[in-house]
Motif scaffolding. Structure first.
Motif, PDB file in Angstrom:
ATOM      1  N   SER A 206       0.873  -1.173   0.000  1.00  0.00           N
ATOM      2  CA  SER A 206       0.000   0.000   0.000  1.00  0.00           C
ATOM      3  C   SER A 206       0.910   1.222   0.000  1.00  0.00           C
ATOM      4  CB  SER A 206      -0.894  -0.012   1.241  1.00  0.00           C
ATOM      5  OG  SER A 206      -1.597   1.208   1.276  1.00  0.00           O
ATOM      6  N   ALA A 207       0.906   1.945  -1.109  1.00  0.00           N
ATOM      7  CA  ALA A 207       1.796   3.102  -1.258  1.00  0.00           C
ATOM      8  C   ALA A 207       0.994   4.270  -1.832  1.00  0.00           C
ATOM      9  CB  ALA A 207       2.971   2.746  -2.165  1.00  0.00           C
ATOM     10  N   PRO A 208       0.085   4.829  -1.019  1.00  0.00           N
ATOM     11  CA  PRO A 208      -0.809   5.873  -1.541  1.00  0.00           C
ATOM     12  C   PRO A 208      -0.043   7.065  -2.116  1.00  0.00           C
ATOM     13  CG  PRO A 208      -1.002   5.659   0.855  1.00  0.00           C
ATOM     14  CD  PRO A 208      -0.204   4.510   0.381  1.00  0.00           C
ATOM     15  N   ASP A 209       1.108   7.415  -1.500  1.00  0.00           N
ATOM     16  CA  ASP A 209       1.866   8.572  -1.992  1.00  0.00           C
ATOM     17  C   ASP A 209       2.585   8.274  -3.297  1.00  0.00           C
ATOM     18  OD1 ASP A 209       1.359  10.305   0.320  1.00  0.00           O
ATOM     19  OD2 ASP A 209       2.455   8.740   1.370  1.00  0.00           O
ATOM     20  N   LEU A 210       2.728   6.992  -3.616  1.00  0.00           N
ATOM     21  CA  LEU A 210       3.340   6.618  -4.891  1.00  0.00           C
ATOM     22  C   LEU A 210       2.246   6.234  -5.894  1.00  0.00           C
ATOM     23  CD1 LEU A 210       6.302   4.423  -3.518  1.00  0.00           C
ATOM     24  CD2 LEU A 210       6.418   6.809  -4.214  1.00  0.00           C
ATOM     25  N   GLY A 211       1.000   6.487  -5.508  1.00  0.00           N
ATOM     26  CA  GLY A 211      -0.124   6.289  -6.428  1.00  0.00           C
ATOM     27  C   GLY A 211      -0.665   4.872  -6.461  1.00  0.00           C
ATOM     28  N   LEU A 212      -0.495   4.137  -5.384  1.00  0.00           N
ATOM     29  CA  LEU A 212      -0.889   2.736  -5.409  1.00  0.00           C
ATOM     30  C   LEU A 212      -1.426   2.278  -4.050  1.00  0.00           C
ATOM     31  CD1 LEU A 212      -0.132   0.907  -7.930  1.00  0.00           C
ATOM     32  CD2 LEU A 212       1.406  -0.222  -6.351  1.00  0.00           C
ATOM     33  N   THR A 213      -2.614   1.622  -4.059  1.00  0.00           N
ATOM     34  CA  THR A 213      -3.097   1.018  -2.812  1.00  0.00           C
ATOM     35  C   THR A 213      -3.559  -0.403  -3.124  1.00  0.00           C
ATOM     36  OG1 THR A 213      -5.214   2.059  -3.299  1.00  0.00           O
ATOM     37  CG2 THR A 213      -3.874   3.128  -1.619  1.00  0.00           C
ATOM     38  N   ALA A 214      -3.525  -1.240  -2.105  1.00  0.00           N
ATOM     39  CA  ALA A 214      -4.022  -2.615  -2.207  1.00  0.00           C
ATOM     40  C   ALA A 214      -3.459  -3.362  -3.411  1.00  0.00           C
ATOM     41  CB  ALA A 214      -5.547  -2.600  -2.250  1.00  0.00           C
ATOM     42  N   TYR A 215      -2.139  -3.352  -3.554  1.00  0.00           N
ATOM     43  CA  TYR A 215      -1.466  -4.086  -4.629  1.00  0.00           C
ATOM     44  C   TYR A 215      -1.010  -5.424  -4.050  1.00  0.00           C
ATOM     45  CZ  TYR A 215       2.175  -4.970  -8.179  1.00  0.00           C
ATOM     46  OH  TYR A 215       2.965  -5.503  -9.159  1.00  0.00           O
ATOM     47  N   SER A 216      -1.357  -6.512  -4.701  1.00  0.00           N
ATOM     48  CA  SER A 216      -1.032  -7.844  -4.171  1.00  0.00           C
ATOM     49  C   SER A 216      -0.539  -8.784  -5.252  1.00  0.00           C
ATOM     50  CB  SER A 216      -2.290  -8.500  -3.586  1.00  0.00           C
ATOM     51  OG  SER A 216      -2.534  -8.035  -2.313  1.00  0.00           O
ATOM     52  N   LYS A 217       0.370  -9.690  -4.861  1.00  0.00           N
ATOM     53  CA  LYS A 217       0.897 -10.704  -5.782  1.00  0.00           C
ATOM     54  C   LYS A 217       1.403 -11.882  -4.977  1.00  0.00           C
ATOM     55  CE  LYS A 217       2.884  -8.794  -9.955  1.00  0.00           C
ATOM     56  NZ  LYS A 217       4.090  -8.378 -10.621  1.00  0.00           N
ATOM     57  N   THR A 218       1.420 -13.066  -5.586  1.00  0.00           N
ATOM     58  CA  THR A 218       2.139 -14.148  -4.918  1.00  0.00           C
ATOM     59  C   THR A 218       3.622 -13.957  -5.253  1.00  0.00           C
ATOM     60  OG1 THR A 218       1.754 -15.572  -6.818  1.00  0.00           O
ATOM     61  CG2 THR A 218       0.246 -15.822  -4.954  1.00  0.00           C
ATOM     62  N   ILE A 219       4.494 -14.405  -4.339  1.00  0.00           N
ATOM     63  CA  ILE A 219       5.904 -14.036  -4.507  1.00  0.00           C
ATOM     64  C   ILE A 219       6.575 -14.715  -5.712  1.00  0.00           C
ATOM     65  CG2 ILE A 219       6.323 -13.246  -2.141  1.00  0.00           C
ATOM     66  CD1 ILE A 219       7.491 -15.888  -1.438  1.00  0.00           C
ATOM     67  N   ASP A 220       5.980 -15.799  -6.217  1.00  0.00           N
ATOM     68  CA  ASP A 220       6.565 -16.409  -7.423  1.00  0.00           C
ATOM     69  C   ASP A 220       6.246 -15.598  -8.688  1.00  0.00           C
ATOM     70  OD1 ASP A 220       3.914 -17.141  -6.895  1.00  0.00           O
ATOM     71  OD2 ASP A 220       4.015 -18.764  -8.370  1.00  0.00           O
ATOM     72  N   LYS A 221       5.362 -14.584  -8.551  1.00  0.00           N
ATOM     73  CA  LYS A 221       4.953 -13.773  -9.723  1.00  0.00           C
ATOM     74  C   LYS A 221       5.619 -12.392  -9.720  1.00  0.00           C
ATOM     75  CE  LYS A 221       1.663 -16.383 -11.665  1.00  0.00           C
ATOM     76  NZ  LYS A 221       1.036 -17.224 -10.691  1.00  0.00           N
ATOM     77  N   LEU A 222       6.557 -12.171  -8.814  1.00  0.00           N
ATOM     78  CA  LEU A 222       7.156 -10.835  -8.708  1.00  0.00           C
ATOM     79  C   LEU A 222       7.942 -10.463  -9.955  1.00  0.00           C
ATOM     80  CD1 LEU A 222       8.534 -10.946  -5.044  1.00  0.00           C
ATOM     81  CD2 LEU A 222       6.566  -9.644  -5.844  1.00  0.00           C
ATOM     82  N   GLY A 223       8.015  -9.155 -10.209  1.00  0.00           N
ATOM     83  CA  GLY A 223       8.813  -8.663 -11.344  1.00  0.00           C
ATOM     84  C   GLY A 223       8.009  -8.711 -12.622  1.00  0.00           C
ATOM     85  N   GLY A 224       8.715  -8.734 -13.730  1.00  0.00           N
ATOM     86  CA  GLY A 224       8.025  -8.792 -15.024  1.00  0.00           C
ATOM     87  C   GLY A 224       7.740  -7.415 -15.586  1.00  0.00           C
ATOM     88  N   GLU A 225       7.116  -7.445 -16.757  1.00  0.00           N
ATOM     89  CA  GLU A 225       6.839  -6.194 -17.485  1.00  0.00           C
ATOM     90  C   GLU A 225       5.620  -5.478 -16.917  1.00  0.00           C
ATOM     91  OE1 GLU A 225       8.699  -5.084 -20.334  1.00  0.00           O
ATOM     92  OE2 GLU A 225      10.024  -6.587 -19.463  1.00  0.00           O
ATOM     93  N   GLY A 226       5.545  -4.185 -17.227  1.00  0.00           N
ATOM     94  CA  GLY A 226       4.330  -3.406 -16.990  1.00  0.00           C
ATOM     95  C   GLY A 226       3.962  -3.174 -15.536  1.00  0.00           C
ATOM     96  N   LEU A 227       4.937  -3.190 -14.644  1.00  0.00           N
ATOM     97  CA  LEU A 227       4.602  -2.915 -13.247  1.00  0.00           C
ATOM     98  C   LEU A 227       4.260  -1.440 -13.095  1.00  0.00           C
ATOM     99  CD1 LEU A 227       7.563  -4.755 -11.483  1.00  0.00           C
ATOM    100  CD2 LEU A 227       5.268  -5.602 -11.894  1.00  0.00           C
ATOM    101  N   PRO A 228       3.282  -1.119 -12.230  1.00  0.00           N
ATOM    102  CA  PRO A 228       2.974   0.298 -12.017  1.00  0.00           C
ATOM    103  C   PRO A 228       4.215   1.024 -11.466  1.00  0.00           C
ATOM    104  CG  PRO A 228       1.516  -1.142 -10.744  1.00  0.00           C
ATOM    105  CD  PRO A 228       2.490  -2.026 -11.416  1.00  0.00           C
ATOM    106  N   THR A 229       4.412   2.289 -11.881  1.00  0.00           N
ATOM    107  CA  THR A 229       5.611   3.045 -11.505  1.00  0.00           C
ATOM    108  C   THR A 229       5.884   2.986 -10.010  1.00  0.00           C
ATOM    109  OG1 THR A 229       4.805   4.548 -13.177  1.00  0.00           O
ATOM    110  CG2 THR A 229       6.744   5.254 -11.961  1.00  0.00           C
ATOM    111  N   GLY A 230       4.821   3.237  -9.229  1.00  0.00           N
ATOM    112  CA  GLY A 230       4.997   3.326  -7.782  1.00  0.00           C
ATOM    113  C   GLY A 230       5.577   2.076  -7.145  1.00  0.00           C
TER     114      GLY A 230
END
Ligand code: MEV
Length: 347
Positions: A51-75
């Motif tokens: 949750s990074a409201p000041d970076l323009g993002l809230t309630a972002y979730s992923k399983t840890i095997d899916k981390l990284g990759g293309e098209g991640l939101p800037t924040g």
């Protein structure tokens, strides 16, 4: 070992040497007293929640095997990429919840991405009891910034880690504290968010077409930075002012100034500042100006305390500069030379 750790890192402002620092010249960067806080909590799942409201993002979730990759939101990019690297080195660890909170707007060009990366890394290592030196922290954070952004000298990462006012040569080849005391430097915001990677690439393109000209400009900026280091140590604000003007002129030749930056610089000088320049990549963000020494306003320049009466003309100068900036943009009330990254109480 605590299950929850909060760390913070300061924002930064470049005083001298932006752009040329990308090409091996030194720069001077200072940490500001507005911070970005990151709390990391182990969640015992195989999940990453952010949750990074000041970076323009809230309630972002992923399983840890899916981390990284293309098209991640800037924040989230910097934090997620760093976390993925951490998991590769520490595969026995499980998921985390991350919450960020910033005291400054990410539009100012104070380096919110670097401050977030550094504060996150410090909290992450601490929550798992992994000891890292400041130099190691720098390497990990700078590599992350490069992976995400592709360009950058790393001075913003250094300022977030070490704090104070630094004489810096990329990539962390020289990181030297400059003792300045408080200086009558005024910071103004244009109201326009600049895109650093775009401006860095624009200068790279200019250099590709005009290598000789740009080499000359970067060399001159390098000389200004060395003189500015001395002027800061000697608290010679008159010299600092003329060095700011010279540096601004060269940045304008690089094509990175803007109407808004020029307007604020000129307004500051007209109001009595000794010099002014853009701070950062240019194209918007912030400018800085240095005014006369002001006694009795919380500044103790040269270590001399004088009465307001003796220095009536000097006393009002800094206020005039602030007002002039506020009329055309926004004066930012920040102190320079702030503390670097730290673990917060209770962690
Ligand atoms: C941006 O704040 C400063 C630049 O010199 C880029 C960098 O050093 O990473 C333009």
């Amino acid at each position: 070992m605590a299950d929850k750790v909060t760390a913070s890192a300061p924002g930064k402002l470049v005083l001298f040497g932006e752009h040329a620092v990308v090409y091996g010249k030194p720069c001077i960067v200072t940490a500001v007293d507005q911070r970005l806080y990151v709390t990391v909590t182990k969640n015992g799942e195989n999940a990453f929640h952010l949750s990074a409201p000041d970076l323009g993002l809230t309630a972002y979730s992923k399983t840890i095997d899916k981390l990284g990759g293309e098209g991640l939101p800037t924040g989230v990019r910097f934090i997620e990429v760093l976390y993925k690297r951490f998991l590769n080195d520490h595969p026995q660890t499980r998921g985390i919840d991350v919450v960020t909170r910033s005291e400054f707007s990410s539009s100012f060009g104070f380096g919110s991405s670097s401050a977030a990366t550094v504060a996150f890394a410090m909290a992450l290592f601490a929550v798992y009891g992994v000891e890292v030196s400041k130099q190691e922290l720098f390497e990990i954070c700078y590599q992350t910034v490069l992976e995400v952004q592709g360009v950058g000298s790393g001075f913003d990462v250094a300022a977030a880690i070490w704090g104070g006012t630094l004489y810096y040569v990329s990539p962390g080849k020289v990181v030297e504290q400059i003792k300045t005391g408080e200086l009558p430097i005024v910071v103004g915001y244009t109201g326009i968010k600049a895109d650093t990677p775009t401006l860095v690439r624009q200068v790279a393109e200019f250099r590709r077409k005009n290598p000789k000209t740009l080499e000359g400009v970067f060399n001159q900026i390098g000389v200004i930075v060395d003189k500015a280091k001395k002027a800061l140590e000697e608290k010679n604000v008159t010299l600092l002012g003329s060095l700011m003007n010279e540096n601004q002129q060269l940045l304008a030749e690089l094509g990175v100034s803007s109407v808004e930056l020029d307007t604020l610089n000129q307004a500051a000088v007209k109001a009595g500042a000794l010099g002014a320049k853009l701070s950062g990549a240019g194209g918007g963000d912030c400018m800085i100006a240095v005014s006369q020494q002001s006694y009795g306003m919380g500044y103790s320049v040269l270590g001399i305390e004088r009465s307001q009466k003796q220095n009536k003309n000097k006393y009002i100068n800094i206020d005039k500069v602030r007002t002039a900036i506020n009329q055309r943009g926004q004066w930012l009330d920040v102190k320079l030379g702030a503390e670097g990254a730290r673990l917060e109480a209770g962690s």
